[in-house]
Design a protein around this motif. Structure first.
Motif, PDB file in Angstrom:
ATOM      1  N   ILE A 125      -4.629 -11.700   0.961  1.00 57.67           N
ATOM      2  CA  ILE A 125      -3.874 -10.788   1.824  1.00 57.67           C
ATOM      3  C   ILE A 125      -2.948  -9.954   0.957  1.00 57.67           C
ATOM      4  CG2 ILE A 125      -2.100 -12.558   2.294  1.00 57.67           C
ATOM      5  CD1 ILE A 125      -1.809 -11.215   5.089  1.00 57.67           C
ATOM      6  N   LYS A 126      -2.911  -8.643   1.228  1.00 59.18           N
ATOM      7  CA  LYS A 126      -2.071  -7.749   0.447  1.00 59.18           C
ATOM      8  C   LYS A 126      -0.718  -7.609   1.125  1.00 59.18           C
ATOM      9  CE  LYS A 126      -1.827  -3.214  -1.762  1.00 59.18           C
ATOM     10  NZ  LYS A 126      -2.454  -1.883  -1.916  1.00 59.18           N
ATOM     11  N   LEU A 127       0.351  -7.933   0.382  1.00 58.12           N
ATOM     12  CA  LEU A 127       1.713  -7.774   0.856  1.00 58.12           C
ATOM     13  C   LEU A 127       2.353  -6.602   0.131  1.00 58.12           C
ATOM     14  CD1 LEU A 127       2.869 -11.512   0.829  1.00 58.12           C
ATOM     15  CD2 LEU A 127       1.836 -10.250   2.719  1.00 58.12           C
ATOM     16  N   GLU A 128       3.135  -5.808   0.842  1.00 60.55           N
ATOM     17  CA  GLU A 128       3.735  -4.603   0.264  1.00 60.55           C
ATOM     18  C   GLU A 128       4.626  -4.935  -0.923  1.00 60.55           C
ATOM     19  OE1 GLU A 128       6.196  -0.624   1.716  1.00 60.55           O
ATOM     20  OE2 GLU A 128       6.178  -2.417   2.965  1.00 60.55           O
ATOM     21  N   LYS A 129       4.401  -4.249  -2.047  1.00 60.07           N
ATOM     22  CA  LYS A 129       5.147  -4.382  -3.308  1.00 60.07           C
ATOM     23  C   LYS A 129       5.011  -5.763  -3.945  1.00 60.07           C
ATOM     24  CE  LYS A 129       8.383  -0.631  -2.837  1.00 60.07           C
ATOM     25  NZ  LYS A 129       9.728  -0.124  -3.182  1.00 60.07           N
ATOM     26  N   ILE A 130       4.108  -6.596  -3.439  1.00 64.17           N
ATOM     27  CA  ILE A 130       3.849  -7.922  -4.020  1.00 64.17           C
ATOM     28  C   ILE A 130       2.421  -8.009  -4.521  1.00 64.17           C
ATOM     29  CG2 ILE A 130       3.706 -10.411  -3.522  1.00 64.17           C
ATOM     30  CD1 ILE A 130       6.038 -10.008  -1.574  1.00 64.17           C
ATOM     31  N   GLY A 131       1.496  -7.386  -3.777  1.00 63.67           N
ATOM     32  CA  GLY A 131       0.090  -7.366  -4.189  1.00 63.67           C
ATOM     33  C   GLY A 131      -0.750  -8.343  -3.398  1.00 63.67           C
ATOM     34  N   TYR A 132      -1.979  -8.550  -3.889  1.00 64.61           N
ATOM     35  CA  TYR A 132      -2.919  -9.454  -3.213  1.00 64.61           C
ATOM     36  C   TYR A 132      -2.551 -10.908  -3.519  1.00 64.61           C
ATOM     37  CZ  TYR A 132      -6.040  -5.700  -1.782  1.00 64.61           C
ATOM     38  OH  TYR A 132      -6.571  -4.596  -1.170  1.00 64.61           O
ATOM     39  N   VAL A 133      -2.277 -11.661  -2.471  1.00 70.69           N
ATOM     40  CA  VAL A 133      -1.894 -13.060  -2.603  1.00 70.69           C
ATOM     41  C   VAL A 133      -2.994 -13.937  -2.030  1.00 70.69           C
ATOM     42  CG1 VAL A 133      -0.155 -14.818  -2.037  1.00 70.69           C
ATOM     43  CG2 VAL A 133       0.540 -12.421  -2.351  1.00 70.69           C
ATOM     44  N   ARG A 134      -3.394 -14.948  -2.800  1.00 70.06           N
ATOM     45  CA  ARG A 134      -4.430 -15.868  -2.302  1.00 70.06           C
ATOM     46  C   ARG A 134      -3.865 -16.716  -1.167  1.00 70.06           C
ATOM     47  NH1 ARG A 134      -6.698 -20.920  -3.759  1.00 70.06           N
ATOM     48  NH2 ARG A 134      -5.039 -21.275  -5.273  1.00 70.06           N
ATOM     49  N   MET A 135      -4.709 -17.002  -0.192  1.00 70.38           N
ATOM     50  CA  MET A 135      -4.245 -17.763   0.974  1.00 70.38           C
ATOM     51  C   MET A 135      -5.341 -18.707   1.465  1.00 70.38           C
ATOM     52  SD  MET A 135      -4.507 -14.957   4.036  1.00 70.38           S
ATOM     53  CE  MET A 135      -6.075 -14.121   4.380  1.00 70.38           C
ATOM     54  N   LYS A 136      -4.933 -19.668   2.274  1.00 70.08           N
ATOM     55  CA  LYS A 136      -5.863 -20.591   2.927  1.00 70.08           C
ATOM     56  C   LYS A 136      -5.886 -20.234   4.408  1.00 70.08           C
ATOM     57  CE  LYS A 136      -6.958 -25.492   3.438  1.00 70.08           C
ATOM     58  NZ  LYS A 136      -6.501 -26.887   3.199  1.00 70.08           N
ATOM     59  N   ASP A 137      -6.906 -19.471   4.811  1.00 70.99           N
ATOM     60  CA  ASP A 137      -6.906 -18.876   6.145  1.00 70.99           C
ATOM     61  C   ASP A 137      -7.856 -19.546   7.122  1.00 70.99           C
ATOM     62  OD1 ASP A 137      -6.580 -17.108   8.290  1.00 70.99           O
ATOM     63  OD2 ASP A 137      -8.168 -15.823   7.555  1.00 70.99           O
ATOM     64  N   GLU A 138      -9.068 -19.881   6.672  1.00 72.79           N
ATOM     65  CA  GLU A 138     -10.111 -20.495   7.506  1.00 72.79           C
ATOM     66  C   GLU A 138     -10.515 -19.586   8.671  1.00 72.79           C
ATOM     67  OE1 GLU A 138      -8.371 -24.197   8.644  1.00 72.79           O
ATOM     68  OE2 GLU A 138      -8.616 -25.092   6.657  1.00 72.79           O
ATOM     69  N   GLY A 139     -10.458 -18.260   8.437  1.00 71.54           N
ATOM     70  CA  GLY A 139     -10.971 -17.303   9.419  1.00 71.54           C
ATOM     71  C   GLY A 139     -10.090 -17.054  10.626  1.00 71.54           C
ATOM     72  N   ARG A 140      -8.816 -17.421  10.570  1.00 74.23           N
ATOM     73  CA  ARG A 140      -7.940 -17.216  11.728  1.00 74.23           C
ATOM     74  C   ARG A 140      -7.361 -15.806  11.781  1.00 74.23           C
ATOM     75  NH1 ARG A 140      -3.780 -21.921  11.033  1.00 74.23           N
ATOM     76  NH2 ARG A 140      -4.174 -21.378   8.864  1.00 74.23           N
ATOM     77  N   LEU A 141      -7.108 -15.197  10.610  1.00 78.52           N
ATOM     78  CA  LEU A 141      -6.540 -13.853  10.576  1.00 78.52           C
ATOM     79  C   LEU A 141      -7.645 -12.801  10.683  1.00 78.52           C
ATOM     80  CD1 LEU A 141      -3.805 -13.988   7.784  1.00 78.52           C
ATOM     81  CD2 LEU A 141      -3.451 -13.809  10.231  1.00 78.52           C
ATOM     82  N   PRO A 142      -7.418 -11.702  11.432  1.00 79.01           N
ATOM     83  CA  PRO A 142      -8.400 -10.613  11.496  1.00 79.01           C
ATOM     84  C   PRO A 142      -8.568  -9.966  10.120  1.00 79.01           C
ATOM     85  CG  PRO A 142      -6.759 -10.403  13.250  1.00 79.01           C
ATOM     86  CD  PRO A 142      -6.258 -11.458  12.320  1.00 79.01           C
ATOM     87  N   ILE A 143      -9.806  -9.716   9.715  1.00 77.96           N
ATOM     88  CA  ILE A 143     -10.090  -9.113   8.404  1.00 77.96           C
ATOM     89  C   ILE A 143     -10.087  -7.596   8.526  1.00 77.96           C
ATOM     90  CG2 ILE A 143     -11.841  -8.870   6.586  1.00 77.96           C
ATOM     91  CD1 ILE A 143     -12.679 -11.731   7.160  1.00 77.96           C
ATOM     92  N   GLY A 144      -9.487  -6.917   7.543  1.00 81.47           N
ATOM     93  CA  GLY A 144      -9.492  -5.457   7.521  1.00 81.47           C
ATOM     94  C   GLY A 144      -8.145  -4.879   7.137  1.00 81.47           C
ATOM     95  N   ASN A 145      -8.081  -3.534   7.172  1.00 79.78           N
ATOM     96  CA  ASN A 145      -6.851  -2.796   6.924  1.00 79.78           C
ATOM     97  C   ASN A 145      -6.144  -2.635   8.273  1.00 79.78           C
ATOM     98  OD1 ASN A 145      -4.907  -0.686   6.539  1.00 79.78           O
ATOM     99  ND2 ASN A 145      -6.021  -0.051   4.707  1.00 79.78           N
ATOM    100  N   TYR A 146      -5.012  -3.288   8.427  1.00 81.93           N
ATOM    101  CA  TYR A 146      -4.379  -3.372   9.744  1.00 81.93           C
ATOM    102  C   TYR A 146      -3.887  -2.014  10.256  1.00 81.93           C
ATOM    103  CZ  TYR A 146      -4.501  -8.474   9.793  1.00 81.93           C
ATOM    104  OH  TYR A 146      -4.922  -9.781   9.826  1.00 81.93           O
ATOM    105  N   LYS A 147      -3.615  -1.053   9.336  1.00 77.83           N
ATOM    106  CA  LYS A 147      -3.163   0.268   9.755  1.00 77.83           C
ATOM    107  C   LYS A 147      -4.345   1.134  10.181  1.00 77.83           C
ATOM    108  CE  LYS A 147      -0.228   4.126   8.313  1.00 77.83           C
ATOM    109  NZ  LYS A 147       0.617   4.676   7.228  1.00 77.83           N
ATOM    110  N   LYS A 148      -5.392   1.169   9.348  1.00 81.90           N
ATOM    111  CA  LYS A 148      -6.562   1.996   9.665  1.00 81.90           C
ATOM    112  C   LYS A 148      -7.351   1.427  10.849  1.00 81.90           C
ATOM    113  CE  LYS A 148      -7.257   3.878   5.019  1.00 81.90           C
ATOM    114  NZ  LYS A 148      -8.182   3.954   3.852  1.00 81.90           N
TER     115      LYS A 148
END
Length: 397
Positions: A125-148
């Protein structure tokens, strides 16, 4: 319907530094805003609106002296000021105390992230001014660019619990329409001896604070607290220490204090897990109505003999969790009137026993024609189940 999601994050060392910096900026903005409002009220005898306060902070952020504020997302301090405004709203409505300053090491380490600036790809998941952070999601979060992709999430917060980093947020999901409920009302009586006694469940739900694991952790906690207290006493009794001088913690004190926080976290997790298990069991019986007592916990805590036991039971948290789970399952949730005599009333004939004392654990009906003999807490839960209010069930006359 809003579903809460909690995702564990695995930041790199550099990313973790930026996260701590973001949390520190959020704390700084909250404390700065509270100090500014206090000073403004003393000088003008009126309250400054939060929108005006946010404009003042923007001017501060553009000051070269505070250029470090631009190292994190601009939304983080602005949201902290919004949170301050919400705290004042609750205070004016007499729902909470006057806002207090957040002290480093004592308050929760967390910060806000704007919901439309997420980018989720696989297990990153990309966080503003932090970058891409690895996470343990198991498919619960919607995939994609949340703004677009116009994906909406609610109140995203990045939190640190003294051991792990987490992202917590709310996601809109479709409501369940195929839930079939029974025509039964359930009363839930909360107590100290047992956490919850439910009218339609025979066995009471035990007090988790009496379990071996919690007792072991409390013993360990007391030992660590004594150790850190002795080290502070040694530090204060040193020859070089002056009374007006600020204490500088040693590495041993920092190490033991972190161990204390981890034990507190473990105890908190055990209690929360126990509450979730109980509330799930109650909701899975699928009653049409759940009735609980409207407890005045603040007043109960004034009892110096029982305050510790009451606070460890987490009554308010139990009621809040049970309420939202009932809402998910379309179950009517009712808080009985605070002065409803659920413990003193006979669940069979309705006679009120005025001389009932706290030490009386068995209820004996004073009516000679009834003469009911029943456990005090079970009697209270049945009375709560029969509590009369506007409801959709058809079991009351």
């Amino acid at each position: 319907m809003i579903k809460a999601i909690k995702v564990r994050l695995y930041p790199t060392k550099r990313q973790e530094e930026l996260m701590f910096k973001s949390a520190g900026t959020s704390r700084f903005a909250y404390n700065w805003g509270l100090a500014f409002l206090n000073k403004y009220y003393e000088e003008n005898n009126k309250f400054l609106q939060i929108d005006e306060l946010r404009k003042e902070f923007t001017r501060l952020r553009n000051n070269s002296e505070f250029s470090w504020l631009k190292e994190v997302s601009s939304e983080i301090p602005q949201q902290a000021l919004k949170d301050l405004g919400e705290s004042f709203k609750k205070f004016f409505k007499k729902e909470s105390f006057y806002p207090k300053f957040k002290k480093k090491g004592k308050c929760e380490v967390s910060f806000f992230h704007l919901n439309n600036k997420f980018i989720v790809e696989d297990n990153y998941i990309k966080l503003e001014k932090i970058g891409y952070v690895r996470m343990k999601d198991e498919g619960r979060l919607p995939i994609g660019n949340y703004k677009k992709d116009k994906i909406k999430v609610l109140n995203p917060r990045v939190k640190f619990n003294e051991k792990y980093w987490y992202l917590s947020l709310g996601v809109e999901v479709e409501e369940k329409t195929d839930i079939k409920l029974t025509n039964e009302s359930v009363g839930v009586d909360l107590g100290i001896k047992d956490l919850a006694i439910v009218s339609n469940i025979d066995e009471p739900f035990k007090n988790i604070n009496k379990s071996k694991e919690v007792k072991r952790l409390n013993k360990k906690l007391r030992k660590l607290q004594r150790q850190v207290s002795r080290k502070y006493d040694m530090l204060k009794s040193g020859k070089t220490f002056q009374k007006d001088e600020k204490l500088v913690k040693t590495q041993n004190i920092i190490k033991i204090e972190r161990q204390v926080k981890l034990v507190y976290k473990k105890l908190s997790d055990i209690r929360l897990n126990h509450i979730h298990q109980i509330t799930n069991t109650i909701v899975k019986t699928k009653p049409c109505r759940v009735v609980v007592e409207d407890l005045n916990v603040r007043s109960l805590l004034k009892n110096k003999h029982l305050s510790k036991a009451i606070s460890e039971q987490c009554f308010n948290k139990f009621i809040t969790i049970l309420e939202y789970k009932c809402k998910w399952s379309k179950i009517e949730f009712v808080k009985a009137d605070r002065f409803y005599p659920s413990s003193k009333m006979c669940s069979c004939c309705g006679t009120i026993k005025k001389d009932l004392k706290l030490k009386d654990r068995t209820y004996v009906c004073p009516n000679e024609e009834c003469n009911l003999l029943i456990d005090r807490d079970k009697n209270a839960s049945i009375n709560l189940a029969n509590y009369k209010s506007n409801h959709k069930c058809g079991f009351l006359n």
